[in-house]
Design an enzyme around this catalytic site. Structure first.
Site, PDB file in Angstrom:
ATOM      1  N   ARG A   7       0.825  -1.226   0.000  1.00  0.00           N
ATOM      2  CA  ARG A   7       0.000   0.000   0.000  1.00  0.00           C
ATOM      3  C   ARG A   7       0.856   1.270   0.000  1.00  0.00           C
ATOM      4  NH1 ARG A   7      -3.004  -3.717  -0.660  1.00  0.00           N
ATOM      5  NH2 ARG A   7      -5.133  -3.939   0.095  1.00  0.00           N
ATOM      6  N   SER A  34     -10.826  -0.910   3.055  1.00  0.00           N
ATOM      7  CA  SER A  34     -10.107  -0.978   4.336  1.00  0.00           C
ATOM      8  C   SER A  34      -9.748   0.429   4.794  1.00  0.00           C
ATOM      9  CB  SER A  34      -8.794  -1.752   4.176  1.00  0.00           C
ATOM     10  OG  SER A  34      -9.037  -3.045   3.705  1.00  0.00           O
ATOM     11  N   GLU A  62      -5.194   3.727   5.951  1.00  0.00           N
ATOM     12  CA  GLU A  62      -4.841   3.530   4.545  1.00  0.00           C
ATOM     13  C   GLU A  62      -5.482   4.641   3.715  1.00  0.00           C
ATOM     14  OE1 GLU A  62      -6.906   1.370   1.395  1.00  0.00           O
ATOM     15  OE2 GLU A  62      -5.678  -0.319   2.032  1.00  0.00           O
TER      16      GLU A  62
HETATM   17  P1  FAD Z   1      -8.998   8.588  -5.164  1.00  0.00           P
HETATM   18  O1  FAD Z   1      -9.741   8.113  -3.995  1.00  0.00           O
HETATM   19  O2  FAD Z   1      -9.709   9.531  -6.104  1.00  0.00           O
HETATM   20  O3  FAD Z   1      -7.610   9.120  -4.788  1.00  0.00           O
HETATM   21  C1  FAD Z   1      -6.766   8.421  -3.901  1.00  0.00           C
HETATM   22  C2  FAD Z   1      -5.443   9.188  -3.765  1.00  0.00           C
HETATM   23  O4  FAD Z   1      -4.760   9.176  -5.018  1.00  0.00           O
HETATM   24  C3  FAD Z   1      -5.618  10.663  -3.419  1.00  0.00           C
HETATM   25  O5  FAD Z   1      -4.531  11.039  -2.590  1.00  0.00           O
HETATM   26  C4  FAD Z   1      -5.533  11.369  -4.768  1.00  0.00           C
HETATM   27  O6  FAD Z   1      -5.087  12.703  -4.656  1.00  0.00           O
HETATM   28  C5  FAD Z   1      -4.536  10.499  -5.504  1.00  0.00           C
HETATM   29  N1  FAD Z   1      -4.762  10.417  -6.967  1.00  0.00           N
HETATM   30  C6  FAD Z   1      -5.878   9.981  -7.584  1.00  0.00           C
HETATM   31  N2  FAD Z   1      -5.706   9.987  -8.916  1.00  0.00           N
HETATM   32  C7  FAD Z   1      -4.452  10.453  -9.136  1.00  0.00           C
HETATM   33  C8  FAD Z   1      -3.693  10.707 -10.321  1.00  0.00           C
HETATM   34  N3  FAD Z   1      -4.181  10.496 -11.541  1.00  0.00           N
HETATM   35  N4  FAD Z   1      -2.437  11.189 -10.178  1.00  0.00           N
HETATM   36  C9  FAD Z   1      -1.924  11.426  -8.944  1.00  0.00           C
HETATM   37  N5  FAD Z   1      -2.583  11.207  -7.805  1.00  0.00           N
HETATM   38  C10 FAD Z   1      -3.843  10.733  -7.903  1.00  0.00           C
HETATM   39  N6  FAD Z   1      -7.624  -0.841  -2.438  1.00  0.00           N
HETATM   40  C11 FAD Z   1      -6.780  -1.898  -2.565  1.00  0.00           C
HETATM   41  O7  FAD Z   1      -5.563  -1.709  -2.702  1.00  0.00           O
HETATM   42  N7  FAD Z   1      -7.236  -3.175  -2.510  1.00  0.00           N
HETATM   43  C12 FAD Z   1      -8.538  -3.467  -2.363  1.00  0.00           C
HETATM   44  O8  FAD Z   1      -8.917  -4.632  -2.319  1.00  0.00           O
HETATM   45  C13 FAD Z   1      -9.459  -2.383  -2.249  1.00  0.00           C
HETATM   46  N8  FAD Z   1     -10.771  -2.623  -2.058  1.00  0.00           N
HETATM   47  C14 FAD Z   1     -11.643  -1.586  -1.946  1.00  0.00           C
HETATM   48  C15 FAD Z   1     -13.009  -1.877  -1.769  1.00  0.00           C
HETATM   49  C16 FAD Z   1     -13.925  -0.847  -1.666  1.00  0.00           C
HETATM   50  C17 FAD Z   1     -15.387  -1.177  -1.499  1.00  0.00           C
HETATM   51  C18 FAD Z   1     -13.497   0.498  -1.741  1.00  0.00           C
HETATM   52  C19 FAD Z   1     -14.482   1.620  -1.669  1.00  0.00           C
HETATM   53  C20 FAD Z   1     -12.135   0.798  -1.882  1.00  0.00           C
HETATM   54  C21 FAD Z   1     -11.197  -0.251  -1.980  1.00  0.00           C
HETATM   55  N9  FAD Z   1      -9.819  -0.007  -2.146  1.00  0.00           N
HETATM   56  C22 FAD Z   1      -8.950  -1.063  -2.298  1.00  0.00           C
HETATM   57  C23 FAD Z   1      -9.297   1.365  -2.140  1.00  0.00           C
HETATM   58  C24 FAD Z   1      -9.394   2.079  -3.518  1.00  0.00           C
HETATM   59  O9  FAD Z   1     -10.250   1.385  -4.376  1.00  0.00           O
HETATM   60  C25 FAD Z   1      -8.029   2.205  -4.171  1.00  0.00           C
HETATM   61  O10 FAD Z   1      -7.138   2.906  -3.347  1.00  0.00           O
HETATM   62  C26 FAD Z   1      -8.098   2.933  -5.520  1.00  0.00           C
HETATM   63  O11 FAD Z   1      -6.883   2.814  -6.203  1.00  0.00           O
HETATM   64  C27 FAD Z   1      -8.452   4.417  -5.373  1.00  0.00           C
HETATM   65  O12 FAD Z   1      -8.694   4.924  -6.676  1.00  0.00           O
HETATM   66  P2  FAD Z   1      -9.478   6.277  -6.886  1.00  0.00           P
HETATM   67  O13 FAD Z   1      -9.384   6.610  -8.344  1.00  0.00           O
HETATM   68  O14 FAD Z   1     -10.825   6.192  -6.326  1.00  0.00           O
HETATM   69  O15 FAD Z   1      -8.580   7.276  -6.068  1.00  0.00           O
HETATM   70  N1  EPU Z   2     -10.799 -10.804   9.899  1.00  0.00           N
HETATM   71  C1  EPU Z   2     -11.499 -10.897  11.072  1.00  0.00           C
HETATM   72  N2  EPU Z   2     -12.527 -10.027  11.282  1.00  0.00           N
HETATM   73  C2  EPU Z   2     -12.889  -9.109  10.359  1.00  0.00           C
HETATM   74  C3  EPU Z   2     -12.155  -9.001   9.154  1.00  0.00           C
HETATM   75  C4  EPU Z   2     -11.098  -9.874   8.944  1.00  0.00           C
HETATM   76  O1  EPU Z   2     -11.197 -11.716  11.923  1.00  0.00           O
HETATM   77  O2  EPU Z   2     -13.861  -8.385  10.611  1.00  0.00           O
HETATM   78  C5  EPU Z   2      -9.719 -11.774   9.650  1.00  0.00           C
HETATM   79  C6  EPU Z   2     -10.195 -12.837   8.637  1.00  0.00           C
HETATM   80  O3  EPU Z   2     -10.833 -13.877   9.261  1.00  0.00           O
HETATM   81  C7  EPU Z   2      -8.912 -13.263   7.997  1.00  0.00           C
HETATM   82  C8  EPU Z   2      -8.052 -12.018   8.037  1.00  0.00           C
HETATM   83  O4  EPU Z   2      -8.623 -11.157   9.008  1.00  0.00           O
HETATM   84  O5  EPU Z   2      -8.285 -14.252   8.772  1.00  0.00           O
HETATM   85  C9  EPU Z   2      -7.908 -11.304   6.701  1.00  0.00           C
HETATM   86  O6  EPU Z   2      -9.176 -10.883   6.232  1.00  0.00           O
HETATM   87  P1  EPU Z   2      -9.448 -10.608   4.676  1.00  0.00           P
HETATM   88  O7  EPU Z   2      -9.025 -11.767   3.863  1.00  0.00           O
HETATM   89  O8  EPU Z   2     -10.854 -10.135   4.549  1.00  0.00           O
HETATM   90  O9  EPU Z   2      -8.452  -9.480   4.283  1.00  0.00           O
HETATM   91  P2  EPU Z   2      -7.948  -8.168   5.027  1.00  0.00           P
HETATM   92  O10 EPU Z   2      -6.553  -8.391   5.468  1.00  0.00           O
HETATM   93  O11 EPU Z   2      -8.930  -7.686   6.021  1.00  0.00           O
HETATM   94  C10 EPU Z   2      -6.856  -7.182   2.873  1.00  0.00           C
HETATM   95  C11 EPU Z   2      -6.827  -5.870   2.160  1.00  0.00           C
HETATM   96  C12 EPU Z   2      -8.054  -5.706   1.294  1.00  0.00           C
HETATM   97  C13 EPU Z   2      -8.075  -6.835   0.272  1.00  0.00           C
HETATM   98  C14 EPU Z   2      -8.115  -8.171   1.013  1.00  0.00           C
HETATM   99  C15 EPU Z   2      -8.031  -9.357   0.076  1.00  0.00           C
HETATM  100  C16 EPU Z   2      -5.528  -4.352   3.522  1.00  0.00           C
HETATM  101  C17 EPU Z   2      -5.542  -3.172   4.422  1.00  0.00           C
HETATM  102  N3  EPU Z   2      -6.721  -4.780   3.110  1.00  0.00           N
HETATM  103  O12 EPU Z   2      -7.943  -7.139   3.778  1.00  0.00           O
HETATM  104  O13 EPU Z   2      -7.949  -4.461   0.608  1.00  0.00           O
HETATM  105  O14 EPU Z   2      -9.188  -6.727  -0.593  1.00  0.00           O
HETATM  106  O15 EPU Z   2      -6.989  -8.240   1.927  1.00  0.00           O
HETATM  107  O16 EPU Z   2      -6.740  -9.474  -0.402  1.00  0.00           O
HETATM  108  O17 EPU Z   2      -4.464  -4.860   3.195  1.00  0.00           O
HETATM  109  C18 EPU Z   2      -8.473  -2.149   0.703  1.00  0.00           C
HETATM  110  O18 EPU Z   2      -7.261  -1.936   0.656  1.00  0.00           O
HETATM  111  O19 EPU Z   2      -9.317  -1.225   0.730  1.00  0.00           O
HETATM  112  C19 EPU Z   2      -8.955  -3.532   0.727  1.00  0.00           C
HETATM  113  C20 EPU Z   2     -10.242  -3.845   0.816  1.00  0.00           C
END
Ligand code: FAD
Ligand code: EPU
Length: 348
Positions: free
Chosen positions: A169, A248, A344
């Site tokens: 991240r 997250s 994050e």
């Molecule tokens: P924004 O929210 O619009 O911006 C994020 C940051 O990037 C800000 O600081 C902004 O200024 C900067 N930025 C945006 N665009 C640019 C650009 N073109 N140039 C320079 N800077 C820029 N993230 C994960 O890593 N893994 C996941 O599994 C994951 N799951 C998610 C699930 C949900 C339901 C949600 C809501 C979010 C999740 N995220 C996850 C977080 C998010 O989707 C990512 O961080 C994504 O890359 C953000 O993209 P955005 O375009 O919405 O960025």
């Molecule tokens: N867990 C709990 N309770 C909860 C949530 C999770 O006990 O309420 C435990 C689960 O049982 C499991 C472990 O935590 O043992 C990991 O959970 P999960 O697989 O859901 O993944 P996570 O570590 O919570 C990370 C990323 C997610 C990504 C998933 C899948 C971060 C901060 N988050 O979540 O990214 O989608 O793994 O790879 O690294 C995001 O960045 O926004 C995001 C959603």
């Protein structure tokens, strides 16, 4: 002076532009549809004096107040296959392309490497910023290069893999070069003979269910892996269209193996991922759940009931309320486990 006056709007509600659905106001707001638009804007001396915020899909930001400057909403479109060889295809996408649509497009072309990153919200341009990751894959694994515009000079610079300092991240754009560059396109080196990665979490189990329910092929391809990831994500993560959230809220903390051994005396079932160098990563969701926060609601904001790492806006909540809740959780986790969890989400 602007050669052509861009459509800068005043006092725009950011509610439709962030997945927490926080109703903050941008003093000024402009949509950037091309590299040319952006360079034109940067040339304007008026712009130089203003605080600015780059916005993609708004899925990783929390607005805690109105933004008293100019918001640049990046909409740069376009997907191009730059070149191919026997094994790889180099695919370039504009920063404003929706990430999930990009993943689906590549899957349709038969190019593998990002299928495990299906359904992550946001844009291609923001993806390198925090090296998005899920289900055992990060974009650094297929990242080739990106183009970005220097906000001060307006010049375009190419950053290669080694320039980006990718980590969990993390990238140089969140640290040393924070707020200095606008990413305008990203190029990925994808696999024409995909290597399937199903080792993480419930992917194998979900694929097996898909086989028995709807006759998916015995040997899964990138399409099936994508579907499995989508299914798992939909079962845990709230849909931002329905309930405001930014995924997250915190990063998973990394602690020493010694600290883990200490904690294991009390919390035998504590899940961890082993890292090199006597370190372990602890799921923050587990810590937050153990501390009793899962599903809790404080007024209009709260903690998701299926994934404690996700803070939610139940409707009409303020960014300050989510920030205050996050702070309480962080303090409580520290009191209980002696582990510091860090956000994050980009708090603005
Ligand atoms: P924004 O929210 O619009 O911006 C994020 C940051 O990037 C800000 O600081 C902004 O200024 C900067 N930025 C945006 N665009 C640019 C650009 N073109 N140039 C320079 N800077 C820029 N993230 C994960 O890593 N893994 C996941 O599994 C994951 N799951 C998610 C699930 C949900 C339901 C949600 C809501 C979010 C999740 N995220 C996850 C977080 C998010 O989707 C990512 O961080 C994504 O890359 C953000 O993209 P955005 O375009 O919405 O960025
Ligand atoms: N867990 C709990 N309770 C909860 C949530 C999770 O006990 O309420 C435990 C689960 O049982 C499991 C472990 O935590 O043992 C990991 O959970 P999960 O697989 O859901 O993944 P996570 O570590 O919570 C990370 C990323 C997610 C990504 C998933 C899948 C971060 C901060 N988050 O979540 O990214 O989608 O793994 O790879 O690294 C995001 O960045 O926004 C995001 C959603």
């Amino acid at each position: 002076m602007f050669v052509t006056r861009m459509n800068i709007q005043e006092n725009v509600s950011l509610e439709p532009y962030n997945t927490f659905h926080i109703d903050a106001t941008a003093k000024e707001f402009v949509e950037i549809n091309s590299l040319r638009d952006l360079q034109q804007l940067l040339k304007n001396p008026e712009y130089m004096a203003k605080p600015t915020l780059i916005l993609g899909g708004g899925s990783n930001v929390l607005f805690t107040k109105d933004f008293e400057g100019l918001v640049l909403k990046i909409n740069i479109a376009g997907i191009t296959i730059l070149r191919e060889d026997e094994a790889h295809a180099w695919v370039k996408a504009g920063a404003g392309v929706n990430w999930h649509q990009f993943v689906l497009h590549c899957i349709r072309l038969g190019y593998g490497g990002i299928e495990n990153l299906s359904l992550i919200p946001g844009t291609v341009g923001a993806a390198p910023l925090q090296n998005i990751g899920a289900y055992g894959v990060e974009i650094k694994d297929t990242f080739d290069s990106l183009e970005a515009v220097d906000r001060r000079s307006g010049e375009v610079k190419t950053f290669y893999h080694q320039d980006c300092q990718f980590g969990y991240r993390e990238s140089i754009f969140k640290n040393e070069l924070k707020d200095q560059y606008v990413i305008t396109s990203v190029t990925f080196r994808l696999h024409k003979k995909p290597i399937i990665n199903t080792t993480y979490g419930a992917i194998e189990e979900t694929l097996a269910q898909m086989r028995s329910h709807n006759g998916s092929p015995a040997v899964p391809g990138i399409q099936e892996v994508s579907q499995a990831v989508i299914q798992i994500r939909q079962s845990k993560l709230p849909d931002p269209q329905v309930i405001g959230n930014a995924g997250s809220f915190f990063k998973n903390p990394v602690i020493s193996a010694e600290k883990y051994e200490q904690l294991r005396q009390t919390y035998e079932a504590m899940p961890v991922y082993q890292l090199p160098g006597h370190l372990v990563k602890v799921p923050a969701g587990w810590l937050i759940e153990q501390a009793g926060w899962k599903g809790k609601r404080i007024g209009k904001v709260g903690v998701h009931d299926k994934q404690a790492l996700v803070l939610v806006n139940h409707g009409g909540g303020k960014g300050e309320e989510i920030k205050a809740l996050a702070y309480q959780i962080k303090e409580d986790v520290y009191q209980k486990f002696g582990i510091e969890i860090m956000p994050e989400v980009n708090i603005i």
